[in-house]
Design a protein around this motif. Structure first.
Motif, PDB file in Angstrom:
ATOM      1  N   VAL A 437       0.857  -1.191   0.000  1.00 34.07           N
ATOM      2  CA  VAL A 437       0.000   0.000   0.000  1.00 34.07           C
ATOM      3  C   VAL A 437       0.892   1.239   0.000  1.00 34.07           C
ATOM      4  CG1 VAL A 437      -1.775   1.270   1.255  1.00 34.07           C
ATOM      5  CG2 VAL A 437      -1.811  -1.228   1.239  1.00 34.07           C
ATOM      6  N   GLU A 438       0.641   2.160  -0.895  1.00 33.51           N
ATOM      7  CA  GLU A 438       1.438   3.378  -0.969  1.00 33.51           C
ATOM      8  C   GLU A 438       1.211   4.240   0.276  1.00 33.51           C
ATOM      9  OE1 GLU A 438       3.666   4.246  -3.026  1.00 33.51           O
ATOM     10  OE2 GLU A 438       3.404   2.737  -4.592  1.00 33.51           O
ATOM     11  N   PRO A 439       2.269   4.783   0.870  1.00 33.96           N
ATOM     12  CA  PRO A 439       2.122   5.581   2.093  1.00 33.96           C
ATOM     13  C   PRO A 439       1.136   6.737   1.957  1.00 33.96           C
ATOM     14  CG  PRO A 439       4.428   5.044   1.744  1.00 33.96           C
ATOM     15  CD  PRO A 439       3.691   4.592   0.511  1.00 33.96           C
ATOM     16  N   PHE A 440       1.147   7.429   0.803  1.00 37.50           N
ATOM     17  CA  PHE A 440       0.261   8.588   0.668  1.00 37.50           C
ATOM     18  C   PHE A 440      -1.203   8.165   0.610  1.00 37.50           C
ATOM     19  CE2 PHE A 440       1.030   7.383  -3.708  1.00 37.50           C
ATOM     20  CZ  PHE A 440      -0.178   7.606  -4.356  1.00 37.50           C
ATOM     21  N   LEU A 441      -1.492   6.957   0.070  1.00 37.48           N
ATOM     22  CA  LEU A 441      -2.866   6.459   0.083  1.00 37.48           C
ATOM     23  C   LEU A 441      -3.281   6.032   1.488  1.00 37.48           C
ATOM     24  CD1 LEU A 441      -2.880   4.274  -3.173  1.00 37.48           C
ATOM     25  CD2 LEU A 441      -3.884   6.545  -2.847  1.00 37.48           C
ATOM     26  N   LEU A 442      -2.353   5.405   2.205  1.00 36.70           N
ATOM     27  CA  LEU A 442      -2.635   4.948   3.562  1.00 36.70           C
ATOM     28  C   LEU A 442      -2.908   6.125   4.500  1.00 36.70           C
ATOM     29  CD1 LEU A 442      -2.834   2.652   5.604  1.00 36.70           C
ATOM     30  CD2 LEU A 442      -0.350   2.747   5.858  1.00 36.70           C
ATOM     31  N   SER A 443      -2.053   7.159   4.411  1.00 40.28           N
ATOM     32  CA  SER A 443      -2.218   8.315   5.296  1.00 40.28           C
ATOM     33  C   SER A 443      -3.524   9.054   5.024  1.00 40.28           C
ATOM     34  CB  SER A 443      -1.030   9.267   5.155  1.00 40.28           C
ATOM     35  OG  SER A 443      -0.983   9.800   3.841  1.00 40.28           O
ATOM     36  N   SER A 444      -3.963   9.042   3.766  1.00 40.46           N
ATOM     37  CA  SER A 444      -5.209   9.737   3.419  1.00 40.46           C
ATOM     38  C   SER A 444      -6.445   8.976   3.877  1.00 40.46           C
ATOM     39  CB  SER A 444      -5.282   9.937   1.895  1.00 40.46           C
ATOM     40  OG  SER A 444      -4.161  10.638   1.425  1.00 40.46           O
ATOM     41  N   SER A 445      -6.349   7.640   3.959  1.00 43.55           N
ATOM     42  CA  SER A 445      -7.531   6.835   4.258  1.00 43.55           C
ATOM     43  C   SER A 445      -7.649   6.456   5.731  1.00 43.55           C
ATOM     44  CB  SER A 445      -7.514   5.552   3.420  1.00 43.55           C
ATOM     45  OG  SER A 445      -6.354   4.787   3.707  1.00 43.55           O
ATOM     46  N   LEU A 446      -6.520   6.420   6.463  1.00 41.14           N
ATOM     47  CA  LEU A 446      -6.529   5.884   7.821  1.00 41.14           C
ATOM     48  C   LEU A 446      -7.157   6.867   8.816  1.00 41.14           C
ATOM     49  CD1 LEU A 446      -5.528   3.271   9.189  1.00 41.14           C
ATOM     50  CD2 LEU A 446      -3.456   4.493   9.807  1.00 41.14           C
ATOM     51  N   ARG A 447      -8.234   6.431   9.481  1.00 39.00           N
ATOM     52  CA  ARG A 447      -8.860   7.244  10.526  1.00 39.00           C
ATOM     53  C   ARG A 447      -8.247   6.915  11.888  1.00 39.00           C
ATOM     54  NH1 ARG A 447      -9.668  10.302   7.614  1.00 39.00           N
ATOM     55  NH2 ARG A 447     -11.543  10.978   6.509  1.00 39.00           N
ATOM     56  N   CYS A 448      -8.182   5.638  12.216  1.00 42.23           N
ATOM     57  CA  CYS A 448      -7.557   5.257  13.484  1.00 42.23           C
ATOM     58  C   CYS A 448      -7.173   3.785  13.455  1.00 42.23           C
ATOM     59  CB  CYS A 448      -8.473   5.551  14.678  1.00 42.23           C
ATOM     60  SG  CYS A 448      -9.776   4.352  14.954  1.00 42.23           S
ATOM     61  N   VAL A 449      -6.216   3.436  14.307  1.00 37.96           N
ATOM     62  CA  VAL A 449      -5.827   2.044  14.536  1.00 37.96           C
ATOM     63  C   VAL A 449      -5.994   1.778  16.023  1.00 37.96           C
ATOM     64  CG1 VAL A 449      -4.022   0.305  14.329  1.00 37.96           C
ATOM     65  CG2 VAL A 449      -4.141   2.185  12.667  1.00 37.96           C
ATOM     66  N   GLU A 510      -4.993   0.663  22.728  1.00 44.67           N
ATOM     67  CA  GLU A 510      -4.015   1.649  22.271  1.00 44.67           C
ATOM     68  C   GLU A 510      -4.607   2.277  21.002  1.00 44.67           C
ATOM     69  OE1 GLU A 510       0.413   0.844  22.274  1.00 44.67           O
ATOM     70  OE2 GLU A 510       0.024   0.738  20.119  1.00 44.67           O
ATOM     71  N   LEU A 511      -5.109   3.485  21.128  1.00 36.69           N
ATOM     72  CA  LEU A 511      -5.863   4.122  20.044  1.00 36.69           C
ATOM     73  C   LEU A 511      -5.018   5.193  19.371  1.00 36.69           C
ATOM     74  CD1 LEU A 511      -8.757   3.835  18.920  1.00 36.69           C
ATOM     75  CD2 LEU A 511      -9.385   5.811  20.309  1.00 36.69           C
ATOM     76  N   MET A 512      -4.594   4.910  18.146  1.00 39.83           N
ATOM     77  CA  MET A 512      -3.795   5.850  17.365  1.00 39.83           C
ATOM     78  C   MET A 512      -4.702   6.514  16.328  1.00 39.83           C
ATOM     79  SD  MET A 512      -0.255   5.173  15.232  1.00 39.83           S
ATOM     80  CE  MET A 512      -1.003   4.472  13.751  1.00 39.83           C
ATOM     81  N   VAL A 513      -5.033   7.772  16.570  1.00 37.07           N
ATOM     82  CA  VAL A 513      -5.943   8.513  15.699  1.00 37.07           C
ATOM     83  C   VAL A 513      -5.129   9.424  14.781  1.00 37.07           C
ATOM     84  CG1 VAL A 513      -7.884  10.134  15.644  1.00 37.07           C
ATOM     85  CG2 VAL A 513      -7.735   8.421  17.458  1.00 37.07           C
ATOM     86  N   GLY A 514      -5.503   9.439  13.519  1.00 35.36           N
ATOM     87  CA  GLY A 514      -4.766  10.241  12.549  1.00 35.36           C
ATOM     88  C   GLY A 514      -4.856  11.735  12.818  1.00 35.36           C
ATOM     89  N   ASP A 515      -3.712  12.458  12.657  1.00 34.62           N
ATOM     90  CA  ASP A 515      -3.683  13.916  12.745  1.00 34.62           C
ATOM     91  C   ASP A 515      -2.647  14.407  11.734  1.00 34.62           C
ATOM     92  OD1 ASP A 515      -1.132  13.601  13.866  1.00 34.62           O
ATOM     93  OD2 ASP A 515      -1.877  13.764  15.910  1.00 34.62           O
ATOM     94  N   PRO A 516      -2.556  15.719  11.474  1.00 36.26           N
ATOM     95  CA  PRO A 516      -1.630  16.204  10.430  1.00 36.26           C
ATOM     96  C   PRO A 516      -0.187  15.759  10.640  1.00 36.26           C
ATOM     97  CG  PRO A 516      -3.163  17.936  11.057  1.00 36.26           C
ATOM     98  CD  PRO A 516      -3.411  16.807  11.986  1.00 36.26           C
TER      99      PRO A 516
END
Length: 569
Positions: A437-449, A510-516
């Motif tokens: 998976v390309e990093p730029f696609l992953l970063s754009s789609s990921l809400r949280c892990v 362990e909740l990792m939520v996406g931010d800038p």
């Protein structure tokens, strides 16, 4: 110090029964120490010489129950026909008779109505609770063990009674998969495991015998040993119950048992079955799926208040990808089902692709995978994208194709939930990029892990408070900036926890939520350690920290938290 209302009622009732004098009642009512239920009982026994049964009569009157002198009850094998011995041992109850359609149930905890509800569900009879002495109940349940209840009657019919007699003298027709004893044994193994709170049943062939082990609250306990000759017939019977090929013993097979059609007690449970060829024969592992407990509210899963608020915000996003990671048996499926149940409304279209479907959720369209005919997660995802869904759940992201379509779905207006087998939240990013998976696609789609584990809950009735020292105190101060009294399990336990010291399990997250900042780091190809530092700056609590928070709150123990998750470095 005045007694409480219940204790005062007990003392007054003993005066009415002629077991205390009014002057003694006045002494007790003004006792200088606080007398809880157990303390009052001890004072009445030791200081005032009140016999056992009058004390029980007074306590039953105070709690609005009838008393039962279990010491005079005669235990027979028929006592445990409708309510198994193991259930009685675990919950310290005893069926002592019938009154018409009513089942008379002796118990020791006047406040625990949940056990009576469970007994009513299992037996199909209304339950009347009777108060009994704990010592008498323990003795009778122990005597029930000696009466040959449990598995003894079944295994004796298939050869275990022969002891040292050579295995060749046990007749083949006695241990075929269609023989009555084998059918009864298979049913009994499942029923008793379910009533004991088991999550998984392991049937493991050894060199000289077959071992049955139950996993309760994450820990395996040996339940039964059977003659080796019984093993193949028992496995074949379980295969018949889930429509597997009994002649194929060289390859692993997966199936499902709808147990209600085989259960005399009408237990409405399913079992997810997996067989595998091992060095001494075929082994079977069965996961119990209780249809009565399909989901729990998210607030009951162990989320801290902060994590719960952030997670609820994520599952209400219109699009994006939410991933849960952790080993098998860490509660991922339950959390996902609970999340879907919370957002399930008539205006949302929800599709799931599962292997297997563990629980059926009303109002949600679920699809079972069949790899043999080409129905995989990837092909199911492609089909879903043409069916106008709002929310998609994919059971697991296993390969590059599934990962790519999942990201595509998350980027095209769908909320996608799935699971992945990684140890913590930051390494999930590395795992997906390794899949292609390309990093730029992953970063754009990921809400949280959300990484998660399950820890055993320490029994609140018998837990022991202590002051941590040495390494334990250092870990608490480093992780939480706090140190103080915590709890440990009582080494002998109590009747409420089955003398284990633990009862039930709780999730840590362990909740990792996406931010800038996290998006920029993923795009730059940052390693997992760097992603972890960034996420912690953004408010993420690690699994280790959340585990120690549960320790501070008295939910679990240091031992349980440190053995389940390593300390942060």
């Amino acid at each position: 110090m005045p007694l409480g209302r219940v204790q005062t009622t007990i003392v007054n009732q003993l005066v009415t029964l002629g077991r205390l004098q009014p002057a003694q009642r006045d002494e007790l009512l003004q006792h200088p120490q606080e007398l809880s239920g157990e303390a009052l009982d001890r004072v009445l026994r030791d200081d005032y010489r009140v016999p056992d049964f009058p004390r029980l009569l007074a306590a039953a009157h105070a709690y609005g129950l009838r008393a039962c002198n279990v010491a005079r009850f005669r235990v027979t094998p028929q006592t445990f026909e409708r309510l198994p011995l193991e259930f009685c041992q675990r919950n310290l109850v005893l069926p002592v008779g019938h009154l018409g359609e009513l089942l008379l149930l002796a118990c020791v905890d006047p406040f625990d109505r949940a056990v009576a509800d469970k007994v009513q569900e299992l037996t199909g009879r209304p339950v009347v609770r009777l108060l009994a002495r704990a010592e008498d109940l323990k003795e009778k349940v122990a005597r029930g063990q000696d009466k040959g209840t449990g598995f003894a009657d079944v295994v004796s019919r298939i050869g275990e009674q022969f002891g040292e007699v050579p295995e060749t003298q046990i007749k083949d027709e006695d241990v075929s998969e269609e023989s009555g004893p084998i059918i009864d044994l298979a049913n009994r193994i499942v029923e008793e495991a379910y009533l004991a709170g088991t999550s998984d049943i392991h049937i493991e062939p050894q060199e000289k015998d077959v071992v049955v082990r139950n996993r309760v609250d994450g820990v395996c306990y040996e339940r039964l040993r059977l003659p080796k000759k019984v093993g193949p017939a028992l496995v074949a019977r379980l295969k018949i119950m889930c429509n597997l090929d009994i002649s194929e013993r060289r390859l692993p097979q997966d199936g499902r048992i709808v147990f209600r059609q085989y259960s005399r007690r009408g237990l409405d449970i399913d079992l997810r079955v997996s067989t595998a060829p091992l060095n001494h024969g075929e082994g079977v592992v069965m996961r119990i799926l209780d249809k009565q407990r399909t989901t729990l509210p998210l607030s009951d899963l162990g989320f801290s208040a902060e994590n719960l608020a952030r997670y609820r915000a994520c599952i209400r996003e219109p699009h994006g990808m939410i991933l849960h990671c952790g080993p098998t048996g860490s509660g991922k499926s339950m959390t996902l089902y609970s999340a879907l149940n919370e957002i399930n409304t008539p205006d949302l279209v929800i599709r799931t692709a599962e292997d297997p479907i563990e629980y059926t959720l009303p109002g949600i369209n679920q699809m079972q995978m069949h790899r043999q005919i080409g129905l995989t997660f990837a092909s199911a995802l492609r089909a879903f994208l043409r069916q106008d869904p709002d929310v998609i759940l994919v059971g697991e992201i296993r390969d590059q194709e599934t990962a790519g379509i999942a990201v595509e779905a998350a980027l095209t207006g769908h909320l996608l939930l799935s699971t992945l087998h990684t140890n913590d939240a930051p390494t999930t990013v590395s795992r997906l990029t390794d899949m292609g998976v390309e990093p730029f696609l992953l970063s754009s789609s990921l809400r949280c892990v959300c990484a998660q584990r399950l820890l055993r809950r320490v029994c609140r009735a018998c837990r022991v408070e202590y002051e941590p020292s040495g390494r334990e105190r250092d870990l608490l101060e480093r992780a939480l900036g706090w140190s103080g009294p915590v709890h440990k399990a009582h080494p002998e336990g109590c009747p409420k926890c089955g003398h284990n010291g633990y009862r039930g399990r709780v999730g840590i997250h362990e909740l990792m939520v996406g931010d800038p900042e996290l998006v920029a780091a993923i795009n730059a190809g940052a390693e997992a350690a760097e992603l972890k530092r960034i996420a912690m700056r953004g408010g993420m609590k690690t699994l280790h920290q959340d585990g120690l928070l549960k320790v501070r709150e008295g939910v679990t123990t240091m031992e349980e938290a440190l053995t389940s998750v390593p300390a942060d470095r």
